[in-house]
Design an enzyme around this catalytic site. Structure first.
Site, PDB file in Angstrom:
ATOM      1  N   HIS A 100       0.859  -1.197   0.000  1.00  0.00           N
ATOM      2  CA  HIS A 100       0.000   0.000   0.000  1.00  0.00           C
ATOM      3  C   HIS A 100       0.890   1.239   0.000  1.00  0.00           C
ATOM      4  O   HIS A 100       1.704   1.415   0.895  1.00  0.00           O
ATOM      5  CB  HIS A 100      -0.923   0.001   1.220  1.00  0.00           C
ATOM      6  CG  HIS A 100      -2.131  -0.869   1.048  1.00  0.00           C
ATOM      7  ND1 HIS A 100      -3.354  -0.573   1.605  1.00  0.00           N
ATOM      8  CD2 HIS A 100      -2.294  -2.009   0.350  1.00  0.00           C
ATOM      9  CE1 HIS A 100      -4.228  -1.513   1.266  1.00  0.00           C
ATOM     10  NE2 HIS A 100      -3.612  -2.409   0.516  1.00  0.00           N
ATOM     11  N   LYS A 106       0.472  -0.349  15.083  1.00  0.00           N
ATOM     12  CA  LYS A 106       1.856  -0.497  15.540  1.00  0.00           C
ATOM     13  C   LYS A 106       2.119  -1.743  16.384  1.00  0.00           C
ATOM     14  O   LYS A 106       3.288  -2.076  16.638  1.00  0.00           O
ATOM     15  CB  LYS A 106       2.271   0.745  16.355  1.00  0.00           C
ATOM     16  CG  LYS A 106       2.466   1.981  15.504  1.00  0.00           C
ATOM     17  CD  LYS A 106       3.749   1.911  14.721  1.00  0.00           C
ATOM     18  CE  LYS A 106       3.812   2.897  13.581  1.00  0.00           C
ATOM     19  NZ  LYS A 106       3.510   2.334  12.253  1.00  0.00           N
ATOM     20  N   TYR A 115      -9.319   5.454   7.602  1.00  0.00           N
ATOM     21  CA  TYR A 115      -9.531   5.769   9.013  1.00  0.00           C
ATOM     22  C   TYR A 115     -10.562   6.896   9.041  1.00  0.00           C
ATOM     23  O   TYR A 115     -10.278   8.001   8.586  1.00  0.00           O
ATOM     24  CB  TYR A 115      -8.231   6.232   9.679  1.00  0.00           C
ATOM     25  CG  TYR A 115      -7.187   5.142   9.826  1.00  0.00           C
ATOM     26  CD1 TYR A 115      -6.370   4.759   8.767  1.00  0.00           C
ATOM     27  CD2 TYR A 115      -7.015   4.496  11.055  1.00  0.00           C
ATOM     28  CE1 TYR A 115      -5.412   3.757   8.916  1.00  0.00           C
ATOM     29  CE2 TYR A 115      -6.054   3.495  11.217  1.00  0.00           C
ATOM     30  CZ  TYR A 115      -5.262   3.127  10.141  1.00  0.00           C
ATOM     31  OH  TYR A 115      -4.322   2.142  10.297  1.00  0.00           O
ATOM     32  N   PRO A 147      -4.898   0.170  18.673  1.00  0.00           N
ATOM     33  CA  PRO A 147      -4.629  -0.276  17.298  1.00  0.00           C
ATOM     34  C   PRO A 147      -4.665   0.832  16.248  1.00  0.00           C
ATOM     35  O   PRO A 147      -4.348   0.571  15.083  1.00  0.00           O
ATOM     36  CB  PRO A 147      -5.734  -1.305  17.040  1.00  0.00           C
ATOM     37  CG  PRO A 147      -6.819  -0.945  17.992  1.00  0.00           C
ATOM     38  CD  PRO A 147      -6.162  -0.371  19.196  1.00  0.00           C
ATOM     39  N   TYR A 179       3.671   6.383  10.332  1.00  0.00           N
ATOM     40  CA  TYR A 179       2.822   5.267   9.886  1.00  0.00           C
ATOM     41  C   TYR A 179       3.643   4.178   9.194  1.00  0.00           C
ATOM     42  O   TYR A 179       3.413   2.989   9.424  1.00  0.00           O
ATOM     43  CB  TYR A 179       1.706   5.786   8.966  1.00  0.00           C
ATOM     44  CG  TYR A 179       0.601   4.766   8.770  1.00  0.00           C
ATOM     45  CD1 TYR A 179      -0.434   4.630   9.704  1.00  0.00           C
ATOM     46  CD2 TYR A 179       0.608   3.908   7.667  1.00  0.00           C
ATOM     47  CE1 TYR A 179      -1.420   3.682   9.551  1.00  0.00           C
ATOM     48  CE2 TYR A 179      -0.389   2.959   7.498  1.00  0.00           C
ATOM     49  CZ  TYR A 179      -1.401   2.852   8.448  1.00  0.00           C
ATOM     50  OH  TYR A 179      -2.378   1.901   8.288  1.00  0.00           O
TER      51      TYR A 179
HETATM   52  C1  PHB Z   1      -6.530  -4.457  10.698  1.00  0.00           C
HETATM   53  O1  PHB Z   1      -6.471  -4.709   9.493  1.00  0.00           O
HETATM   54  O2  PHB Z   1      -7.033  -5.262  11.499  1.00  0.00           O
HETATM   55  C2  PHB Z   1      -6.039  -3.153  11.169  1.00  0.00           C
HETATM   56  C3  PHB Z   1      -5.421  -2.287  10.261  1.00  0.00           C
HETATM   57  C4  PHB Z   1      -4.962  -1.063  10.688  1.00  0.00           C
HETATM   58  C5  PHB Z   1      -5.117  -0.695  12.007  1.00  0.00           C
HETATM   59  C6  PHB Z   1      -5.705  -1.553  12.916  1.00  0.00           C
HETATM   60  C7  PHB Z   1      -6.177  -2.790  12.500  1.00  0.00           C
HETATM   61  O3  PHB Z   1      -4.678   0.535  12.403  1.00  0.00           O
END
Ligand code: PHB
Ligand code: APR
Length: 390
Positions: A73, A298, A202, A294, A385
């Protein structure tokens, strides 16, 4: 009584990756895990890997499937005010992330461990760690099928997660615990449906945070911020999809393909750091030493960088540079605190905090507006990130 060089408690990603790297350096190790391999593989966790993590998986010789099936990505999206905004990770930092589930990482590591015939004990009950504070011969004991077992080692790696026995065995006066618990959780759904967007989204929304993630072109992972006393049973698939749609920009919501959930769970959000991470001949690694919410993706990446530092330290020790183990805790914690800061700030920026009132909500909006008006601010987010250098 068995002996080895490094006794590794826990067969999550931390323990298995450490075991693989040590074995490649000719350092003998045994992994002791309280659950079965299937149970460990049944846990659904995050799936965004930094290059520091993929580099270590490569060094461990377990990157073939990751390279074949992982999805690179180049960017990540935030949404608010019914619009998508993109952070160009590759353009701003020269680095990308790889979407590949933690479950798959764990499976690859288990397969490699089995192929190399490295010793692993699953379903070990009553695991205990002994004699690590003083002296040079720590021990791990456990019970299996009613029989007592003992393993003597040079070192113990506590890779046994947040609820493990290793951190809990450190005398209280020798450890400092720093913690922040957030007043909400994430309700997550896994489904065999195509992801709604090619990149992660997000979403900041007055109804609460949402995240659109994925595992492959045909499997999606979605989350919505929920109350801490919510119960999975109270969320039908339909209720989940409806709530998710409401939190996404209309044009994204219109594209959402829904289907039966294949996993649904609620996880609380927590920031936590134990200091230090070394107690004589015991090291804490991964979730045993720290937890991040989450929101910054990280958790797994920090576990991997701890493993990287400990691998270096132990390799140094066995090559005659015995002092290298003295630096593990400080090196790992320097990176951990920066990832803690990033995960905490992303959490504060994106979630709904009614207790912070209208002023708090306006501050979030001002920060989001600023972020997308400033190349410097976007670069700061992007470099965190994709992962800070080791
Ligand atoms: C996930 O794919 O479960 C996932 C991805 C990004 C995050 C948290 C969880 O920040
Ligand atoms: N004895 C032996 N094993 C134990 C014990 C014990 N007393 N307690 C826990 N374990 C095992 C757990 O069953 C689990 O398999 O230790 C393992 C710890 O694995 P994880 O919790 O996955 O922790 P870690 O390997 O550090 O991985 C960190 O997992 O939770 C995510 O966000 C986190 O992605 C990050 C990653």
């Amino acid at each position: 009584m068995q002996t080895t060089q490094v006794a590794i408690v826990g067969a999550g990603p931390s323990g298995l990756l450490l075991g693989q790297l040590l074995a490649r350096s000719g350092i003998a190790n045994v992994v002791i895990e309280q659950r079965s391999a299937d149970y460990v593989l049944g846990r659904i966790r995050a799936g965004v890997l930094e290059h520091t993590c993929t580099d270590l998986l490569e060094a461990a010789g377990v990157s073939a499937r990751l390279h074949a099936e992982g999805l690179p990505h180049d960017g990540v999206c935030l949404s608010f005010d019914d619009r998508l905004h993109r952070i160009d990770l590759l353009g701003l930092t020269g680095k990308r992330v790889t979407v590949y589930g933690q479950t798959e990482v764990t499976r690859d590591l288990m397969d490699a461990r089995r192929a190399a015939a490295l010793s692993t004990v699953y379903q070990a009950d009553e695991v205990r760690v002994h004699d690590f504070l003083d002296g040079s011969a720590p021990r791990v004991t456990w019970v299996q099928d009613g029989q007592a077992h003992e393993l003597r080692a040079d070192f113990i790696a506590g890779c046994d997660g947040f609820h493990g026995v290793c951190r809990a065995s450190v005398p209280a006066e020798k450890i400092a615990l720093h913690e922040k618990v957030y007043p909400f959780g994430w309700l997550g759904v896994l489904s065999d449906t195509p992801p709604v967007h090619e990149e992660l989204i997000y979403a900041h929304h007055p109804r609460g945070f949402a995240l659109c993630s994925q595992r492959s072109h045909t499997r999606s992972r979605y989350y919505v911020q929920c109350s801490l006393d919510d119960k999975v049973e109270n969320w039908s698939d339909e209720a989940f999809w409806n709530e998710l749609r409401l939190r996404l920009p209309a044009e994204v919501a219109a594209r959402l393909v829904t289907g039966a959930s294949i996993e649904k769970s609620i996880a609380p959000l927590r920031s936590f750091v134990a200091e230090p991470l070394r107690f004589g001949r015991l090291f804490l690694v991964g979730d045993a030493g720290h937890i991040v919410p989450p929101t910054g993706a990280k958790g797994l990446n920090l576990a991997a960088s701890d493993v990287g530092y400990l691998w270096q330290a132990l390799e140094g020790f066995y090559a005659g540079r015995r002092g290298e183990i003295d630096h593990y805790s400080q090196r790992a914690l320097a990176r951990i605190w920066k990832a803690e800061r990033f995960s905490w700030s992303m959490t504060l920026l994106l979630h709904r905090f009614p207790e912070n009132g209208s002023f708090g909500a306006r501050m979030q909006r001002a920060e989001l507006d600023y972020l997308f008006s400033s190349q410097a601010a976007m670069t700061a987010l992007a470099e965190n990130y994709v992962g800070l250098p080791m």
